[in-house]
Scaffold this motif. Structure first.
Motif, short mmCIF file in Angstrom:
data_model
loop_
_atom_site.label_atom_id
_atom_site.label_comp_id
_atom_site.label_asym_id
_atom_site.label_seq_id
_atom_site.Cartn_x
_atom_site.Cartn_y
_atom_site.Cartn_z
N THR A 23 45.82 31.35 31.66
CA THR A 23 46.03 32.78 31.51
C THR A 23 45.69 33.15 30.07
OG1 THR A 23 47.78 32.82 33.17
CG2 THR A 23 47.68 34.69 31.65
N CYS A 24 44.86 34.13 29.89
CA CYS A 24 44.48 34.58 28.55
C CYS A 24 45.69 35.22 27.87
CB CYS A 24 43.33 35.58 28.65
SG CYS A 24 42.65 36.05 27.06
N THR A 29 41.02 37.77 23.63
CA THR A 29 39.91 37.71 24.58
C THR A 29 39.46 36.26 24.60
OG1 THR A 29 39.20 39.96 24.10
CG2 THR A 29 37.57 38.52 25.08
N VAL A 51 39.08 34.45 39.72
CA VAL A 51 39.38 35.05 38.43
C VAL A 51 40.22 36.28 38.72
CG1 VAL A 51 38.44 36.17 36.39
CG2 VAL A 51 37.27 34.20 37.38
N ARG A 53 42.28 39.32 37.52
CA ARG A 53 42.44 40.22 36.38
C ARG A 53 43.92 40.56 36.20
NH1 ARG A 53 38.07 39.02 33.57
NH2 ARG A 53 36.20 39.24 34.83
N SER A 54 44.30 40.90 35.00
CA SER A 54 45.69 41.17 34.64
C SER A 54 46.35 42.11 35.65
CB SER A 54 45.75 41.79 33.25
OG SER A 54 47.08 42.00 32.86
N ASN A 62 38.15 38.54 44.36
CA ASN A 62 38.02 37.96 43.02
C ASN A 62 37.70 36.46 43.05
OD1 ASN A 62 40.62 36.79 43.45
ND2 ASN A 62 41.62 38.52 42.46
N LEU A 86 37.39 36.75 29.62
CA LEU A 86 38.72 37.08 30.13
C LEU A 86 39.45 37.92 29.10
CD1 LEU A 86 39.60 33.49 31.35
CD2 LEU A 86 38.96 35.40 32.79
N SER A 87 40.10 38.96 29.56
CA SER A 87 40.94 39.79 28.71
C SER A 87 42.39 39.33 28.81
CB SER A 87 40.84 41.26 29.14
OG SER A 87 39.50 41.71 29.02
N ASP A 90 44.35 38.07 32.08
CA ASP A 90 43.46 37.57 33.12
C ASP A 90 43.69 36.07 33.30
OD1 ASP A 90 42.40 40.12 33.14
OD2 ASP A 90 40.46 39.54 32.28
#
Length: 112
Positions: A23-24, A29, A51, A53-54, A62, A86-87, A90
């Protein structure tokens, strides 16, 4: 801005149930540079990766790797994950068709 090269997934063994492997972090980033899956068993297996996303959850929409076969005692270097950005929040999820026989490592950079 600080850029750090590091193992995003240093050493993981996939299970036969979906799991989150990276997890980012907050205010970060991440860019995946290389992701490698190794089948250590004497039988072929498949892997699937998402993947997420948050704030999201694992879904067909995804999925980035779908039932990718890996031959016995072989390695799969994922072009699907290479270069992925990845933000914060994510995550990379993965699952194997057999429990505890696929090793997963990913390296990349984090930008804070």
């Amino acid at each position: 801005m600080t850029i750090t090269a590091l193992p995003l997934v240093p050493d993981a063994t996939l299970t036969n149930a979906d799991a989150n492997y990276y997890t980012c972090p907050v205010n970060t980033t991440a860019v995946v540079k290389r992701a490698v899956f190794t089948n250590t068993s004497a039988s072929a297996v498949t892997i699937t990766a998402n993947v997420v996303r948050s704030g999201g959850s694992v879904a067909a929409s995804n999925q980035i790797i779908t039932s990718q076969p890996i031959a016995p005692q072989s390695t799969y270097v994922s072009p699907e994950l290479a270069g992925l950005t990845l933000s914060a929040g994510d995550a990379i999820h993965a699952v194997a068709s057999a429990n505890s026989v696929v090793n997963f490592m990913a390296s990349g950079i984090q930008i804070v």
